[in-house]
Design a protein around this motif. Structure first.
Motif, PDB file in Angstrom:
ATOM      1  N   LEU A  41       0.827  -1.210   0.000  1.00  0.00           N
ATOM      2  CA  LEU A  41       0.000   0.000   0.000  1.00  0.00           C
ATOM      3  C   LEU A  41       0.862   1.260   0.000  1.00  0.00           C
ATOM      4  CD1 LEU A  41      -2.999  -0.703   2.409  1.00  0.00           C
ATOM      5  CD2 LEU A  41      -3.128  -0.016   0.006  1.00  0.00           C
ATOM      6  N   ARG A  79       0.550   4.033  -2.848  1.00  0.00           N
ATOM      7  CA  ARG A  79       0.109   5.385  -2.484  1.00  0.00           C
ATOM      8  C   ARG A  79       1.141   6.429  -2.873  1.00  0.00           C
ATOM      9  NH1 ARG A  79      -2.248   3.441   3.341  1.00  0.00           N
ATOM     10  NH2 ARG A  79      -4.437   3.177   2.718  1.00  0.00           N
ATOM     11  N   ASP A 135      -5.723   7.056  -2.768  1.00  0.00           N
ATOM     12  CA  ASP A 135      -5.937   5.914  -1.875  1.00  0.00           C
ATOM     13  C   ASP A 135      -6.746   4.802  -2.536  1.00  0.00           C
ATOM     14  OD1 ASP A 135      -4.472   7.054   0.111  1.00  0.00           O
ATOM     15  OD2 ASP A 135      -6.180   7.752   1.296  1.00  0.00           O
ATOM     16  N   GLU A 138      -5.352   1.048  -3.247  1.00  0.00           N
ATOM     17  CA  GLU A 138      -5.966  -0.166  -2.699  1.00  0.00           C
ATOM     18  C   GLU A 138      -6.261  -1.175  -3.804  1.00  0.00           C
ATOM     19  OE1 GLU A 138      -9.319   1.218  -0.525  1.00  0.00           O
ATOM     20  OE2 GLU A 138      -8.113   2.160   1.059  1.00  0.00           O
ATOM     21  N   ASP A 139      -6.680  -0.682  -4.978  1.00  0.00           N
ATOM     22  CA  ASP A 139      -6.917  -1.582  -6.114  1.00  0.00           C
ATOM     23  C   ASP A 139      -5.616  -2.273  -6.531  1.00  0.00           C
ATOM     24  OD1 ASP A 139      -9.577  -0.930  -6.175  1.00  0.00           O
ATOM     25  OD2 ASP A 139      -9.401   0.515  -7.821  1.00  0.00           O
ATOM     26  N   GLN A 169      -4.607  -4.890  -3.970  1.00  0.00           N
ATOM     27  CA  GLN A 169      -5.434  -6.095  -4.101  1.00  0.00           C
ATOM     28  C   GLN A 169      -4.978  -6.944  -5.287  1.00  0.00           C
ATOM     29  OE1 GLN A 169      -9.613  -5.262  -4.445  1.00  0.00           O
ATOM     30  NE2 GLN A 169     -10.206  -7.398  -4.530  1.00  0.00           N
TER      31      GLN A 169
END
Length: 203
Positions: A48, A52, A58, A62-63, A66
């Motif tokens: 992350l 970022r 954000d 996060e995508d 994942q």
């Protein structure tokens, strides 16, 4: 006396961590969800942070995180870990996914900026710029992966050398070396276009 980590910092994996992760990765490859959750808990903050820093968004970060961890799940059986465990692989995958998104942003802006009806001179200029963009992309793709990543983060994302090093997990000196080699390679590949691409003083 053992040195304590600063609050919020992620300690670099040692040989014991790598050996442990090799065993955990084998369990992940066998389909053990609990083992995978353990790797997610250990490495999600790092992934992350990389996303970022590169994307400054954000939701997109996060995508990317994942998708990076999903690729770890899918590719666990074929991974060979180095001395620092799975973290360098995760950094590399996350960074490349971020670069794809950065390029998509630039392409979207270019498409939206083109007027529906252009004067002949403007059309010629657009074709020239598009041709230059194609040549630059081809030259970038021809670079070794680490050189391409360092150059993209530094010149296109506006990161400092220190920030690039943090994103790639390497020293400031290593970033400087990668940038120098990448610039030499691009200068040789692009020749006349080079002065248009580099800021004053870097050509």
């Amino acid at each position: 006396m053992a040195r304590k980590s600063e609050p919020g910092s992620q300690p670099r994996p040692g040989p014991e961590d790598n050996e442990d992760e090799t065993l955990v990765l084998a369990r992940v490859a066998a389909g053990e969800a609990e083992a995978f959750r353990g790797l997610v808990d250990r490495h999600l903050p790092t992934v992350l942070a990389v996303a970022r820093r590169m994307l400054r968004d954000d939701a997109e970060a996060e995508d990317v995180a994942q998708e990076t961890l999903l690729r770890l799940w899918r590719n666990a059986a074929g991974l060979e870990l180095g001395p620092h465990g799975v973290r360098p692989w995760l950094r590399r995958v996350a960074s490349n996914l971020c670069i794809d998104r950065v390029r998509a942003r630039r392409n979207t802006v270019v498409v939206e900026a083109v007027p529906e009806e252009s004067a002949p001179a403007a059309q010629v200029r657009q074709l020239s710029e598009r041709d230059l963009g194609v040549r630059v992309d081809a030259a970038l793709k021809a670079l070794p992966e680490r050189q391409r990543l360092a150059l993209t983060l530094f010149h296109y994302e506006g990161m400092s050398q220190i920030e690039v090093g943090e994103a790639m997990g390497i020293s400031d000196e290593a970033v400087e070396s990668l940038l120098a080699r990448a610039r030499r390679a691009l200068k040789g590949a692009l020749k006349d276009e080079w002065r248009e691409l580099m800021p004053d003083g870097e050509a």
